[in-house]
Design an enzyme around this catalytic site. Structure first.
Site: not given
Length: 485
Positions: A76, A78, A115, A145-146, A169, A457
């Site tokens: 992904h 983003d 990520d 995706e996030e 991922d 994150h």
């Protein structure tokens, strides 16, 4: 030139460094989409932007490999926009600044974007390579995706041709993931009419800080503190002991990130200020004792601020605080057959109470559909009792392991042959896009893998340098050994 370009394998780190220069927070993907399409054009790779906002690339088989099954490499585009309280980084305009500490690559007080920038960089490395052996290749680089998984959810059927999907991922090198949790967004909301603040009262701002935060799937089972759950214990205590009134509450900014700091503004009689400060100090000690060995230093900052003109009505305040206090947060259950893996959890991610509006946002996850329904209904019931309206959205199913996966057996054998140890074949509590893609392409044989990342994150996100060569070698060898159609 960034020093990470000197790391190995050069082909991945060079492309990842290029990605760090392109802003790509979830919800703001125009620049990264344009970058990837331009990169593909300059590299001579067929590419297009599909109606869901995904970038799709295609590369023909190398000579002699035309009879192999088609492979879709998926990642992904983003990244989660989290930063330290002291950072003035603007994720919509500023590049990510990287640096090396020992065996790790970090960003400068922000998320790194490994990520899933590492997955995208690996795809780019394969697509541009002229010395690899592979069958027909496709790349699916998904949008958002996030947050909403909109790229996977809106993926057009019939767009992809491959029979095998390699999801890039996963955050632990040496792991091959063959299953993941599903999830659902829970949003509780309430509109209320503010009341005037007592003109004789003063105001304090209480800020919880110093928490580790983390990924609400991968790290939810580590027992880390949630800033919202700490704040509510303090706030409820001082409401009942010191005539405190709630004016505002702001904590958290991403559903899939454990909140690591947040603040409330309260008013109170000035003669109770010292009592509140003493209570906060006591709570700070309690929290550090409770989370000793998990959190490093939890602190609660108390600041004198100008008293707001309005505040939350007392009855509404009490209902909100009680609901937040009662709200389930953290692990609910582990998978009975795999007791070391979290099955069901919730993350009390975001609370915004201010200006006559209350919004509470939670991400619930489970590998079991019935348990996902249970946790979602538990949360819905909790906030409904406080008079809030509750919306359930963004529901996606889990990815059930396929015990007959041909690719899992092939990759296990490659890993053991190349590195001398067996990989850990497992399921994870994180939400991968594999289940959504599989619902549209039910015949796909899927395995997920990647290099080692820690604390995604969060502003401490890092990628382990020494795991990158093994990740790349496994990807290259896997492409070489894709079975015939």
């Amino acid at each position: 030139m960034s020093e990470i370009r000197n790391l190995q394998p050069e082909c991945i780190w060079r492309n990842f460094d290029a990605l760090t220069q392109v802003p790509r927070p979830s919800g703001h993907l125009e620049k990264i989409q344009a970058f990837l399409l331009e990169w593909a054009k300059n590299t001579g790779i067929e590419a297009f932007l599909d109606p869901a906002g995904n970038v799709v690339m295609r590369k023909p088989a190398t000579p002699g490999m035309e009879d192999r099954k088609g492979v879709i490499m998926q990642a992904h585009m983003d990244m989660v926009p989290q930063k330290a309280l002291t950072s003035d980084h603007n994720f919509e305009t500023d590049p990510i600044v990287t640096h090396i500490e020992g065996d790790w690559v970090y960003a400068n007080n922000t998320t790194l974007g490994s990520d899933d920038g590492m997955g995208v960089a690996a795809i780019m490395a394969v697509m541009e390579a002229t010395d690899l052996k592979h069958g027909p290749l496709e790349a699916l680089i998904t949008a958002d995706e996030e947050t909403s998984m909109v790229g996977a959810n809106a993926l057009p059927e019939g767009e992809l041709n491959g029979q095998i999907l390699l999801n890039l991922d996963t955050e632990n090198e040496g792991e091959m993931v063959v299953g993941s949790a599903g999830g659902i967004d829970v949003t509780a909301s309430l509109e209320y009419k503010e009341v005037e603040t007592d003109a004789e009262d003063v105001a304090l701002k209480l800020t919880v800080k110093g928490l580790k935060g983390g990924h609400s799937g991968i790290e939810i089972g580590l027992g880390r503190a949630n800033a919202n759950k700490l704040l509510v214990r303090v706030v409820r205590d001082i409401i009942y002991s010191d005539e405190v009134r709630l004016c505002s509450w702001h904590c958290g900014n991403m559903r899939n990130a454990i909140p690591f700091e947040g603040s409330v503004v309260v008013t109170l009689p000035k003669e109770n200020v010292e009592s509140v400060k003493a209570a906060v100090k006591e709570w700070e000690t309690i929290f550090n004792n409770e989370f000793k060995g998990i959190e490093n230093t939890i602190s609660i900052l108390v600041e004198d601020v100008e008293a707001p003109k309005t505040q939350v009505p007392e009855e509404i305040q009490d209902n909100l605080v009680n609901a937040i206090y009662a709200c389930h947060n953290g692990v609910m259950r582990y998978i009975p057959s795999i007791p070391e893996v979290v099955e069901t959890s919730s993350n009390l991610a975001i609370i915004d109470i201010d200006g006559g509006s209350a919004r509470i946002k939670i991400l619930a996850r489970s590998a079991s559909e019935s348990q996902k329904e249970l946790i979602a209904t538990t949360l819905e019931s909790c906030f409904s009792m406080a008079g809030m309206s509750v919306e359930l959205s963004g529901d996606y199913m889990g990815w059930d392991p396929n015990p007959e996966s041909e690719m899992m057996n092939i990759m296990e054998a490659i890993y053991e042959r190349e590195f001398g140890v067996k990989p850990n074949v497992t399921v994870v509590h994180a939400g991968l896009e594999c289940s959504v893609i599989l619902s549209k392409y039910p015949g796909l044989d899927i395995v997920s893998f990647g290099p080692t990342l820690e604390s995604p994150h969060t502003s401490k996100e890092r990628c382990q340098i020494s795991t990158m060569p093994k990740f790349w070698k496994l990807l290259v060898k896997t492409l070489e050994e894709i079975p015939v159609k």
